[in-house]
Design an enzyme around this catalytic site. Sequence first.
Site, PDB file in Angstrom:
ATOM      1  N   TRP A  98       0.948  -1.106  -0.112  1.00  0.00           N
ATOM      2  CA  TRP A  98      -0.129   0.065  -0.082  1.00  0.00           C
ATOM      3  C   TRP A  98       0.756   1.408  -0.031  1.00  0.00           C
ATOM      4  CZ3 TRP A  98      -0.349   4.044   3.567  1.00  0.00           C
ATOM      5  CH2 TRP A  98      -1.428   5.004   3.223  1.00  0.00           C
ATOM      6  N   HIS A  99       1.927   1.142   0.544  1.00  0.00           N
ATOM      7  CA  HIS A  99       2.734   2.329   0.708  1.00  0.00           C
ATOM      8  C   HIS A  99       3.441   2.887  -0.534  1.00  0.00           C
ATOM      9  CE1 HIS A  99       2.468   1.829   5.160  1.00  0.00           C
ATOM     10  NE2 HIS A  99       2.873   3.114   5.129  1.00  0.00           N
ATOM     11  N   GLY A 100       3.768   1.785  -1.387  1.00  0.00           N
ATOM     12  CA  GLY A 100       4.500   2.196  -2.632  1.00  0.00           C
ATOM     13  C   GLY A 100       4.533   0.996  -3.720  1.00  0.00           C
TER      14      GLY A 100
END
Length: 464
Positions: A316-318
């Site tokens: 989700w963060h990248g």
Amino acid sequence: MVFSSAIFLYWFLPITFLLYHIVPSKKGKNIILTVASLVFYAFGQLQYLPLLLFSVLCNYIFGRLLKKIKRCKTILTFALLINIGILCLFKYTDFLITSFNQIFSITIPTTGIVLPIGISFFTFQGISYVMDVYRNPEEGTDDFLKVLLYISFFPQLIAGPIIKYHDVSMEIDNRVCTLQQTAEGFRRFIVGLSKKLLLSNTVGFVVDNIFALNETQLDIRLAWLGAICYIFQIYFDFSGYSDMAIGLGKVFGFHFKENFNYPYTADSIKEFWRRWHISLSSWFRDYLYIPLGGNRFGTVRTGIHKLIVFFATGFWHGANVTFILWGLFHGLFSVLEQANIIPVGKMKGKGLGHLYTMLVVTLGFVLFRSENLSQASMMVTKMFTVSSFSLENTLLLKELLSPYTIFILLLCVIGSLEIVPKLSKIIPKKKIERGSYVLAIILFFFSIIDLSASTFNPFIYFQF
């Protein structure tokens, strides 16, 4: 547009605040906030404003359908596919193409898609809305303006906290803005602003310089300084943004839940995630971990569920393998704690649990900050390798670790501990209230001075 910018502080916020209080009706106030939120987003990425509106419209339609056709899994599945599809298309397409190219030695051209600001946050709020309506149709609304305001409300639009519709639905219809509440909101906003400008940006300068060094320029002292500065940079950057979002919400009558609760005081990784980015960890708990089965099917299945959740958290963060491995790194230690292979219960009260937790968190954030695995490996290796110190490295260390930086680091340590809550139990509440407003004025003064001398420096979580 960012909260710590002159255009927001001197123009956008005062004009929005003034118009909000001029308009008498609640619906009129909601329209003002909605229009202001769309302007706020358009100022940063006008080209993606239609995408935001499309996302809101889709989730509004799915919500209405789920209210009429109760617990229809087909509608819910289609809603999830649309939301996740939008997120994957804009955030992960080039990552997947690059990965395929490396695995199969092919040369598919990348798309060069620019990541829409805040897409991870407004997509997750849309998913939470349709899933909550699926579970309880009464939580949905037929008013498109309410859904639009809920998802696009500018304090939390770009970088959270991730809000659930049922947490604010009552206040969309009926809220009160008292003078005291407004003052408390601005005070909280100033605290967050000072965290970002005075603390995070200062240690962030050290981090950027150290992570730009090559292997020959780096030694154990610089590696640990960079790692320690980064855990403070990301904490005060993101908790500062959350403070500003919560404060602005309060200014306009909304009460958002806390997003941080002194995570660096945790004695285990499990406790750390109960205190760090609370809105995200609770989102994954409610909409992924529990639907997978949670801890209902034995130790092995529970461990698998945790690893899936932490994999998703990292992804989700990248779109970078470093984020994925960071998530799995935390997941691994969470599973080891659950299995009592790491006996955190026996460590409590001795300080060992806290030392263990901070070591894991610090190493994890080195991986999180690194641009690739090579840099992460180099940083971690240097952190645990004692070698001779060159004159060049010593001079750089002295330059970066100036008296002012040391002072800011001390403030970071103090600010990350539960000192204020403990003081509130000793000092009378009225004295704390008065002192806090005086301190807020002083912090605002220094923040404005810093802002006038600084260049554009967005929040870390804007990239997610």
